[in-house]
Write a protein that holds these residues in place. Sequence first.
Motif, PDB file in Angstrom:
ATOM      1  N   UNK A  20       0.850  -1.207   0.000  1.00 51.21           N
ATOM      2  CA  UNK A  20       0.000   0.000   0.000  1.00 51.21           C
ATOM      3  C   UNK A  20       0.876   1.243   0.000  1.00 51.21           C
ATOM      4  N   UNK A  21       0.563   2.165  -0.881  1.00 47.20           N
ATOM      5  CA  UNK A  21       1.301   3.426  -0.950  1.00 47.20           C
ATOM      6  C   UNK A  21       0.286   4.559  -1.022  1.00 47.20           C
ATOM      7  N   UNK A  22       0.354   5.483  -0.069  1.00 43.93           N
ATOM      8  CA  UNK A  22      -0.572   6.621  -0.104  1.00 43.93           C
ATOM      9  C   UNK A  22       0.226   7.904  -0.293  1.00 43.93           C
ATOM     10  N   UNK A  23      -0.132   8.649  -1.311  1.00 47.40           N
ATOM     11  CA  UNK A  23       0.621   9.849  -1.675  1.00 47.40           C
ATOM     12  C   UNK A  23      -0.208  11.106  -1.431  1.00 47.40           C
ATOM     13  N   UNK A  24       0.402  12.051  -0.716  1.00 40.76           N
ATOM     14  CA  UNK A  24      -0.288  13.322  -0.439  1.00 40.76           C
ATOM     15  C   UNK A  24      -0.013  14.259  -1.609  1.00 40.76           C
ATOM     16  N   UNK A  25      -1.028  14.449  -2.446  1.00 39.44           N
ATOM     17  CA  UNK A  25      -0.843  15.228  -3.669  1.00 39.44           C
ATOM     18  C   UNK A  25      -1.386  16.649  -3.550  1.00 39.44           C
ATOM     19  N   UNK A  26      -2.463  16.830  -2.750  1.00 32.55           N
ATOM     20  CA  UNK A  26      -3.085  18.158  -2.653  1.00 32.55           C
ATOM     21  C   UNK A  26      -3.928  18.185  -1.385  1.00 32.55           C
ATOM     22  N   UNK A  27      -3.648  19.165  -0.524  1.00 35.49           N
ATOM     23  CA  UNK A  27      -4.328  19.207   0.767  1.00 35.49           C
ATOM     24  C   UNK A  27      -5.546  20.127   0.733  1.00 35.49           C
ATOM     25  N   UNK A  28      -6.398  19.980   1.748  1.00 31.90           N
ATOM     26  CA  UNK A  28      -7.571  20.847   1.850  1.00 31.90           C
ATOM     27  C   UNK A  28      -7.147  22.309   2.025  1.00 31.90           C
ATOM     28  N   UNK A  29      -5.913  22.533   2.472  1.00 33.77           N
ATOM     29  CA  UNK A  29      -5.409  23.904   2.661  1.00 33.77           C
ATOM     30  C   UNK A  29      -4.720  24.437   1.399  1.00 33.77           C
ATOM     31  N   UNK A  30      -4.325  23.548   0.482  1.00 36.04           N
ATOM     32  CA  UNK A  30      -3.600  24.001  -0.714  1.00 36.04           C
ATOM     33  C   UNK A  30      -4.466  24.844  -1.661  1.00 36.04           C
ATOM     34  N   UNK A  31      -5.803  24.810  -1.482  1.00 39.19           N
ATOM     35  CA  UNK A  31      -6.675  25.680  -2.298  1.00 39.19           C
ATOM     36  C   UNK A  31      -6.348  27.143  -2.078  1.00 39.19           C
ATOM     37  N   UNK A  32      -5.748  27.468  -0.933  1.00 35.29           N
ATOM     38  CA  UNK A  32      -5.472  28.877  -0.615  1.00 35.29           C
ATOM     39  C   UNK A  32      -4.218  29.417  -1.305  1.00 35.29           C
ATOM     40  N   UNK A  33      -3.599  28.642  -2.123  1.00 31.67           N
ATOM     41  CA  UNK A  33      -2.445  29.130  -2.904  1.00 31.67           C
ATOM     42  C   UNK A  33      -2.944  29.993  -4.071  1.00 31.67           C
ATOM     43  N   UNK A  34      -2.012  30.687  -4.750  1.00 32.94           N
ATOM     44  CA  UNK A  34      -2.439  31.514  -5.889  1.00 32.94           C
ATOM     45  C   UNK A  34      -3.238  30.689  -6.903  1.00 32.94           C
ATOM     46  N   UNK A  35      -4.254  31.341  -7.471  1.00 34.01           N
ATOM     47  CA  UNK A  35      -5.162  30.633  -8.372  1.00 34.01           C
ATOM     48  C   UNK A  35      -4.427  29.951  -9.528  1.00 34.01           C
ATOM     49  N   UNK A  37      -2.935  25.071 -12.206  1.00 35.10           N
ATOM     50  CA  UNK A  37      -1.860  24.279 -12.824  1.00 35.10           C
ATOM     51  C   UNK A  37      -1.808  22.868 -12.246  1.00 35.10           C
ATOM     52  N   UNK A  38      -1.928  22.769 -10.916  1.00 32.64           N
ATOM     53  CA  UNK A  38      -1.891  21.443 -10.274  1.00 32.64           C
ATOM     54  C   UNK A  38      -3.100  20.619 -10.713  1.00 32.64           C
ATOM     55  N   UNK A  39      -4.271  21.263 -10.761  1.00 30.94           N
ATOM     56  CA  UNK A  39      -5.488  20.530 -11.149  1.00 30.94           C
ATOM     57  C   UNK A  39      -5.363  20.003 -12.581  1.00 30.94           C
ATOM     58  N   UNK A  40      -4.854  20.847 -13.476  1.00 29.15           N
ATOM     59  CA  UNK A  40      -4.697  20.412 -14.871  1.00 29.15           C
ATOM     60  C   UNK A  40      -3.698  19.278 -14.991  1.00 29.15           C
ATOM     61  N   UNK A  51     -11.972  14.858  -0.380  1.00 31.13           N
ATOM     62  CA  UNK A  51     -13.277  15.371  -0.789  1.00 31.13           C
ATOM     63  C   UNK A  51     -13.390  15.303  -2.301  1.00 31.13           C
ATOM     64  N   UNK A  52     -14.580  15.052  -2.800  1.00 34.12           N
ATOM     65  CA  UNK A  52     -14.777  15.086  -4.250  1.00 34.12           C
ATOM     66  C   UNK A  52     -15.621  16.284  -4.674  1.00 34.12           C
ATOM     67  N   UNK A  53     -16.335  16.881  -3.708  1.00 34.49           N
ATOM     68  CA  UNK A  53     -17.320  17.913  -4.068  1.00 34.49           C
ATOM     69  C   UNK A  53     -16.695  19.201  -4.583  1.00 34.49           C
ATOM     70  N   UNK A  54     -15.399  19.418  -4.313  1.00 32.84           N
ATOM     71  CA  UNK A  54     -14.787  20.670  -4.794  1.00 32.84           C
ATOM     72  C   UNK A  54     -13.943  20.455  -6.052  1.00 32.84           C
ATOM     73  N   UNK A  55     -13.854  19.208  -6.510  1.00 28.81           N
ATOM     74  CA  UNK A  55     -13.054  18.936  -7.707  1.00 28.81           C
ATOM     75  C   UNK A  55     -13.837  19.314  -8.953  1.00 28.81           C
ATOM     76  N   UNK A  56     -13.122  19.685 -10.016  1.00 34.52           N
ATOM     77  CA  UNK A  56     -13.819  19.979 -11.270  1.00 34.52           C
ATOM     78  C   UNK A  56     -14.441  18.674 -11.778  1.00 34.52           C
ATOM     79  N   UNK A  57     -15.548  18.773 -12.537  1.00 36.90           N
ATOM     80  CA  UNK A  57     -16.171  17.542 -13.053  1.00 36.90           C
ATOM     81  C   UNK A  57     -15.166  16.677 -13.817  1.00 36.90           C
ATOM     82  N   UNK A  58     -14.249  17.329 -14.525  1.00 40.76           N
ATOM     83  CA  UNK A  58     -13.287  16.568 -15.330  1.00 40.76           C
ATOM     84  C   UNK A  58     -12.334  15.752 -14.445  1.00 40.76           C
ATOM     85  N   UNK A  59     -11.820  16.399 -13.409  1.00 39.25           N
ATOM     86  CA  UNK A  59     -10.886  15.695 -12.521  1.00 39.25           C
ATOM     87  C   UNK A  59     -11.620  14.589 -11.761  1.00 39.25           C
ATOM     88  N   UNK A  60     -12.808  14.913 -11.306  1.00 41.36           N
ATOM     89  CA  UNK A  60     -13.604  13.938 -10.582  1.00 41.36           C
ATOM     90  C   UNK A  60     -13.888  12.714 -11.449  1.00 41.36           C
TER      91      UNK A  60
END
Length: 244
Positions: A65-80, A85-88, A113-122
Motif C-alpha cells: 500500500x502506498x498513499x501519496x499526499x498530492x493536494x491538501x484541503x489547505x492548498x486551495x489557498x495558494x495563488x489561483x 496548474x496542479x489541477x490540470x 473530498x470530491x465535491x470541490x473537484x472539477x467535473x473533469x478531474x472527478x
Amino acid sequence: MTANPEASKRTEKDNTTVPRHVAITMDGNGRWAESRGLDVSEGHHAGFENLQRVVADFANRGVAYLTLFAFSTENWDRPESEVNGILELAIAVIAHEAEQLNENGVRIKHLGRVDRLSPELRNELELAVKKTENNTGLTLGIAFDYGGRAEIVNAAKRLIEEGTPLEDIDESKFAEHLYASDMPEVDLLIRTGGDFRISNFLLWQTAYSELYFSEIMWPDFYGEHTDRAFESFNERKRRFGKRV
Ligand code: IPE
Ligand code: IPE
Ligand code: MG
C-alpha cells in the motif's frame, strides 16, 4: 482498517522488512523549482514525473500500500494560477497513467473530498478507481483535496447519518468510515522537503507509524533516498505501547 503490528513483509533475500503501507508527503516542489530559477509549475511537473517513477519502484520493492499526499484541503489557498496548474496536471497524469497502472495490476483509491473537484478531474479519478478496483497488485492511495481533520469529521457525520447506535461506536467502527477504510494503518510515513511536520496528513492512520523526514526535495526523492528511508525503518523497534 486494521492495526497490524506484524503487517510488514520480510524479504527472503536479506531478512530486511519492507513496510507494508508507506505514506509520503511529497513536499518541496516549489523550492526545487525556485533553486533552479524555474516557475513553480515546473516544480509540480517534475514532482508528478517523480510520482510515476516512485509508484513503479515501490511496487517492485514489494510495498503493498502506498498513499501519496498530492493536494491538501489547505492548498486551495495558494495563488489561483498555481492551483489551476496542479489541477490540470492531475487530470493529465491520471488520464495518461491510469491504463499503464491498470496493466501493472495497481489498484487506485482516492482519499479526500470530491465535491470541490472539477467535473473533469472527478470523472478521471472515478474512472481510474473503477477501472482498477479488482486489481491485486500495489494499492495506490491518492490523497487529493485531502485533510486528516476533514476525514475524521466526515467519518463522524456518516456515522450519525447512518443512525449508528452510540454503543456500537468504537475505534474499529469509526475507522470503517474513513475515506479508504480497507487500507491498513501506515507503517512508514515519509516527508520530503526538509520540514518536520504532519500538515494534516492521515491523522488517524499514523497513530503508530514510524516517521522519516528527508531533506531531499520531492522531485529528487527516489532510488537511494528510498533505500535510506527503508533502512531507517528497519532499525526501528516498534512497541505499539507494549513492554517488548
Ligand atoms: C508539494 O510541494 C506539492 C503540493 C503541496 C501540491 P510544495 O509546492 O509545497 O513545495 P514547497 O514546499 O513550496 O517547496
Ligand atoms: C503538504 O505540503 C501537502 C502536500 C504535500 C500535498 P504543504 O507544503 O502544503 O505543507 P506546509 O504548508 O509546509 O505545512
Ligand atoms: Mg510545501
